[in-house]
Design an enzyme around this catalytic site. Structure first.
Site, short mmCIF file in Angstrom:
data_model
loop_
_atom_site.label_atom_id
_atom_site.label_comp_id
_atom_site.label_asym_id
_atom_site.label_seq_id
_atom_site.Cartn_x
_atom_site.Cartn_y
_atom_site.Cartn_z
N CYS A 2 -6.35 1.04 1.20
CA CYS A 2 -6.37 1.52 2.58
C CYS A 2 -7.76 1.26 3.12
CB CYS A 2 -6.12 3.02 2.65
SG CYS A 2 -4.62 3.54 1.83
N ARG A 28 -6.64 -4.30 5.14
CA ARG A 28 -6.51 -3.48 3.93
C ARG A 28 -5.24 -2.63 3.93
NH1 ARG A 28 -11.19 -2.95 1.12
NH2 ARG A 28 -10.42 -1.03 0.21
N TRP A 75 -2.15 1.96 3.60
CA TRP A 75 -1.28 1.07 2.82
C TRP A 75 -0.56 1.99 1.86
CZ3 TRP A 75 0.18 -3.82 2.97
CH2 TRP A 75 0.69 -4.42 1.82
N ASN A 101 -9.08 6.65 0.26
CA ASN A 101 -8.59 5.38 -0.25
C ASN A 101 -8.65 5.47 -1.76
OD1 ASN A 101 -8.08 2.66 -0.84
ND2 ASN A 101 -10.23 2.11 -0.55
N GLY A 102 -7.51 5.26 -2.42
CA GLY A 102 -7.48 5.35 -3.88
C GLY A 102 -6.23 6.07 -4.34
N GLU A 479 3.21 -21.12 -13.65
CA GLU A 479 2.45 -20.52 -12.56
C GLU A 479 1.23 -21.38 -12.22
OE1 GLU A 479 3.05 -18.53 -10.35
OE2 GLU A 479 1.14 -17.83 -9.59
N LYS A 483 0.64 -23.05 -8.48
CA LYS A 483 -0.57 -22.84 -7.67
C LYS A 483 -1.16 -24.18 -7.26
CE LYS A 483 -0.12 -19.56 -6.81
NZ LYS A 483 0.74 -18.48 -7.10
N GLU A 486 1.14 -25.99 -4.68
CA GLU A 486 1.31 -25.44 -3.34
C GLU A 486 0.03 -25.46 -2.50
OE1 GLU A 486 2.44 -21.29 -3.03
OE2 GLU A 486 1.33 -20.80 -4.83
N HIS A 502 11.24 -34.27 -24.62
CA HIS A 502 12.64 -34.61 -24.34
C HIS A 502 12.77 -35.28 -22.97
CE1 HIS A 502 14.01 -32.52 -27.92
NE2 HIS A 502 13.20 -31.52 -27.59
N LYS A 602 3.92 -16.39 3.86
CA LYS A 602 3.66 -15.34 2.87
C LYS A 602 4.96 -14.64 2.47
CE LYS A 602 0.98 -13.05 0.24
NZ LYS A 602 0.65 -13.80 -0.97
C1 F6R Z 1 3.54 -18.59 -4.58
C2 F6R Z 1 4.16 -17.55 -3.79
C3 F6R Z 1 5.63 -17.57 -3.66
C4 F6R Z 1 6.19 -16.15 -3.77
C5 F6R Z 1 7.70 -16.15 -3.49
C6 F6R Z 1 8.30 -14.78 -3.69
O1 F6R Z 1 2.15 -18.46 -4.60
O2 F6R Z 1 3.51 -16.70 -3.26
O3 F6R Z 1 6.22 -18.39 -4.61
O4 F6R Z 1 5.92 -15.67 -5.05
O5 F6R Z 1 7.93 -16.58 -2.19
O6 F6R Z 1 7.73 -13.85 -2.85
P1 F6R Z 1 7.89 -12.30 -3.09
O7 F6R Z 1 7.20 -11.96 -4.37
O8 F6R Z 1 7.27 -11.67 -1.91
O9 F6R Z 1 9.36 -12.04 -3.19
#
Ligand code: F6R
Length: 607
Positions: A2, A28, A75, A101-102, A479, A483, A486, A502, A602
Site C-alpha cells: 500500500c 503501490r 492494496w 502498510n504491511g 520460464e 521471459k 516476450e 528427440h 498485463k
Molecule cells: C508473462 C506473463 C503472462 C502471464 C499470463 C497469465 O510474463 O506475465 O504469461 O503470466 O498472462 O496471467 P495471470 O497470472 O494474471 O493469470
C-alpha cells in the site's frame, strides 16, 4: 503493498497535499483510498473504495481542514476492498487515526484481546488493531509517542505506520519494521511517505526511517528514536537528485528491473501468509479426489513447478494444465471430487476464468492463488490466498512468479505434514530453507547482475536460444525462455533436457546458445550427459549452477551461480532470477522496452 503519506505544513491545507502525494503512490495499490486530518481538536476523515480519482470525484478529498494529516492508498491484503476496510482506521472514539502498510501477523489474537476489553471493530483488516491498541495505552495516561511505542512492541509482522490523534493534535508519529518509510524535509513542512516520489515535488531532501525506529514529526521539526532502547538517532536528510519519472521506479530505469530487485522483500511477505487460509486450502487439497493446477503463461510455469513440489514432498499427483486447454482436455471428466488450484496473478485472465467456470458448473472445488484481492478469481474461488507481491507494473511477470512459487511450496509442505508423508528432519530443513530464500535471492541479484550484463553483451546477436532443465528445473527453463522471448523478441525453445534429443537437437550447430538450469539435485548426473550431447555438436553452453559446482562449470562456456544447499523443491525460486535478469539485459542490448513488450497486456481478458 500500500502507499502511505502524511504531512505537517505551516501554510496551506494538508488534504490537497496528501491527495497529490497519494497519486504518486497509486502504483503501490489502488483499490481504496482515504485521508484523515486534524484541525483544532477534531479529526476529519474521508475514505472509500475505488481509485483515487473515483473517490475524489464522489467525496472531494481536498475538502478536509487542517495542516496536519495522513493518507493511504490501499492494496487489499486482509479484507476485501470495501469502504470500512479502507484506511485510515480509527479507535472506538475516533480520536486516533492510523494508516499502515504491511501485515500484522498476530492481529487475530490482538483483536480477540481488544474485543474482550470492549473495543468495537468496524473492518476486517489487520490494521484496525493498531488504533485500538493505541487507544488503550492513551487511556493508561501515556503520551501519543509512548502509546505508539508500546503498541508497535506488541505487533508481529511488518509495518510502516503513521498515526495522528486529537490528544496531541500537533504531532505525527511514525514507526517502521520491514515496510518502507521515508521522511521528506522542507523549509516549512515535513512529509512521511512509503516512497520518495510522493513528496519529491515539495522537497528533494529525504531521510530513510530504518527498521525498528520511530519518528515524531511536529512544528518544531523531527526526531528519530530506536523503538527498543529509545536512543536518539541523528540522521541528516540527503539530497535526492532523481528526476520524478526515475523516482517512481525508485531509481531503476524500468519497472521490470525494480520488480526483479524487489523479490527478496516480496518473498519475505509470502512467508507471512495467514495460517488459517493456508490450512483451509491444504484441507481441501488433502480431501480432493484429483487435483488440477490451472493457469496461463508464467503462472502456468509456477503450476508446473508446483506439480513437482506436491509429488516430491507430499506424494500427491497433480495435473498441471494450461487453462486454455482445460475445458477441451478435462471439461467432461471433472466432477464433484475434482479440485482446481487456480493460479493467476491478475485473477482476471479470461482463459483461466473460463476453466474455473466450467469446473464450477460440474461441482468441482475451486481454490485460488492470486495477487489481486477483489479480482474475479477471489470472488469465485471457495478459498483464495493473496500472494502478497504488490502491484506488478512491468508486463513481464517476475516478482509475482517467485511469490507464487513460495506460496505453492508452503502448501506442498503443509500437505506433506498433514499426510504424515515427510520426516521431522525434512520438515525442519524445508522450513529453515524457506526462511532463507529471501536472502538467497538477494545475494543472487547482488552477485550475478554485473555478470549477466556481460553475458547479454556477448550473446546479443544470437538469433535463437535453447533453455533446458530436468525435473523441476524444466519449469524454470520454460520460464527463462518465456521471459527472453516476450521482452527481447528472441525466438527460443525450452524443453525438459531429456526431450531435447528427440527432435530439437537438430537445430544445434556451432555456437548455438544452450542455457542449462542445473541445481545439484537428483538430475545432476543426467544433465551432465545432456550438456555433453550439446557440446559435442558445437553448442555454446551457458549454465545456471550452484556455487562450487566445478564439474558443470568446467563444461560450460559461461556460468551464473546460485547459493548452494537448497532443497530441490525450492531451487526454482533463486534459479529463475539470473534468467529474469538475462532477459531484461538482452532486451536492453536489443533496444526493446522491457516494460511494454509489443502485443502484450498485463491482464489478458480475452479468450
Ligand atoms: C508473462 C506473463 C503472462 C502471464 C499470463 C497469465 O510474463 O506475465 O504469461 O503470466 O498472462 O496471467 P495471470 O497470472 O494474471 O493469470
Amino acid at each position: 503493498m500500500c502507499g502511505i503519506f502524511g504531512c505537517i505544513l505551516r501554510t496551506g491545507e494538508a488534504a490537497s497535499t496528501i491527495h497529490e502525494g497519494l497519486k504518486k503512490l497509486e502504483y503501490r495499490g489502488y483499490d481504496s483510498v482515504g485521508i484523515a486530518t486534524i484541525q483544532g481538536r477534531q479529526l476529519f476523515l474521508k475514505k472509500d473504495r475505488g481509485k483515487i480519482d473515483e473517490v475524489h470525484e464522489i467525496h472531494n478529498l481536498d475538502a478536509l481542514p487542517g495542516q496536519l494529516g495522513i493518507g493511504h492508498t490501499r492494496w487489499a491484503t486482509h479484507g476485501a476492498a470495501y469502504q470500512e476496510n479502507a484506511h485510515p482506521h480509527t479507535d472506538c472514539k475516533n480520536q486516533v487515526a492510523v494508516v499502515h502498510n504491511g501485515i500484522i501477523e498476530n492481529f487475530v489474537e490482538l483483536k480477540a484481546e481488544l474485543e474482550e476489553l470492549g473495543h468495537t471493530f468496524r473492518s476486517k483488516t489487520d490494521t484496525e488493531v493498531i488504533p485500538h491498541l493505541i487507544e488503550e495505552k492513551l487511556k493508561e495516561g501515556l503520551s501519543l509517542v509512548e502509546a505508539v511505542r508500546e503498541t508497535v512492541k506488541r505487533l508481529d509482522g511488518s509495518y510502516a505506520i503513521a498515526v495522528i490523534s486529537v490528544k496531541e493534535p500537533d504531532k505525527l508519529v511514525c514507526a517502521r519494521k520491514e515496510s518502507p518509510l521515508v521522511l521528506g524535509v522542507a523549509e516549512d513542512s515535513l512529509y512521511i511517505a512509503s516512497d520518495i516520489p510522493a513528496f519529491l515535488p515539495k522537497t528533494n531532501k529525504s531521510a530513510i526511517i530504518q527498521d525498528g525506529e520511530i519518528a515524531v514529526l511536529s512544528d518544531e521539526g523531527y526526531e528519530i528514536r530506536k523503538t527498543l532502547d529509545w536512543k536518539l538517532v541523528t540522521r541528516e536528510p540527503e539530497v535526492i537528485d532523481w528526476a520524478p519519472e526515475m523516482a517512481e521506479k525508485q531509481g531503476y530505469p524500468h519497472f521490470m528491473l525494480k520488480e526483479i530487485h524487489e523479490q527478496p522483500l516480496r518473498l519475505r511477505n509470502t512467508l507471512r501468509l495467514q495460517d488459517q487460509y493456508l490450512e483451509l486450502m491444504t484441507t481441501f487439497l488433502d480431501r480432493a479426489g484429483e487435483v488440477f493446477l490451472v493457469a496461463c503463461g508464467t503462472s502456468y510455469h509456477a503450476c508446473l513447478a508446483a506439480s513437482y513440489m506436491f509429488s516430491k514432498v507430499a506424494l500427491l499427483a497433480t495435473h498441471p494444465v494450461v487453462a486454455s486447454e482445460f475445458v477441451e482436455q478435462h471439461g467432461k471428466s471433472v466432477n464433484i471430487d475434482s479440485t482446481l488450484l487456480v493460479v493467476s496473478q491478475s485473477g482476471e485472465t479470461a482463459d483461466t476464468l473460463a476453466a474455473v467456470e466450467s469446473a464450477r458448473l460440474r461441482a468441482a472445488t475451486v481454490l485460488g492463488l492470486t495477487n489481486i484481492v477483489g479480482s474475479t478469481l477471489t470472488r469465485v474461488a471457495r478459498v483464495y490466498i493473496s500472494q502478497q507481491s504488490g502491484p506488478e507494473i512491468g508486463v513481464a511477470a517476475t516478482k509475482t512468479f517467485t511469490s507464487q512459487l513460495s506460496v505453492l511450496s508452503q502448501l506442498a509442505l503443509r500437505l506433506a505434514k498433514k499426510r504424515g508423508k515427510i520426516s521431522h528432519v525434512e520438515i525442519e530443513n524445508l522450513e529453515e530453507k524457506l526462511e532463507q530464500i529471501p536472502e538467497i535471492v538477494e545475494s543472487v541479484i547482488l552477485s550475478q547482475e554485473e555478470k549477466v550484463k556481460r553475458l547479454a553483451k556477448k550473446y546479443r546477436g544470437k538469433p535463437c536460444f535453447f533453455f533446458l532443465g530436468r525435473g523441476i528445473s524444466s519449469a524454470v527453463a520454460l520460464e527463462g525462455r518465456l521471459k527472453l522471448m516476450e521482452i527481447a523478441y528472441l525466438p527460443s525453445l525450452a524443453y525438459p533436457a531429456g526431450e531435447s534429443k528427440h527432435g530439437p537437437i537438430s537445430l544445434v550447430e556451432s555456437g548455438f546458445p544452450v542455457v542449462f538450469v542445473c541445481p545439484k539435485d537428483g538430475t545432476h548426473k543426467t544433465v551432465i550427459g545432456n550438456i555433453m550431447e550439446m557440446k559435442a555438436r558445437g553448442a555454446s553452453i551457458i549454465v545456471v549452477v550452484e556455487k562450487g559446482d566445478e564439474e558443470i562449470k568446467s563444461l560450460a562456456d559461461d556460468y551464473l551461480e546460485v547459493e548452494t544447499g537448497l532443497p530441490e523443491v525450492l531451487s526454482p525460486i533463486p534459479f529463475v532470477v539470473p534468467l529474469q535478469l538475462f532477459a531484461y539485459y538482452m532486451a536492453i542490448e536489443r533496444e526493446c522496452d522491457p516494460d511494454k513488450p509489443r502485443n502484450l497486456a498485463k491482464s489478458v481478458t480475452v479468450k
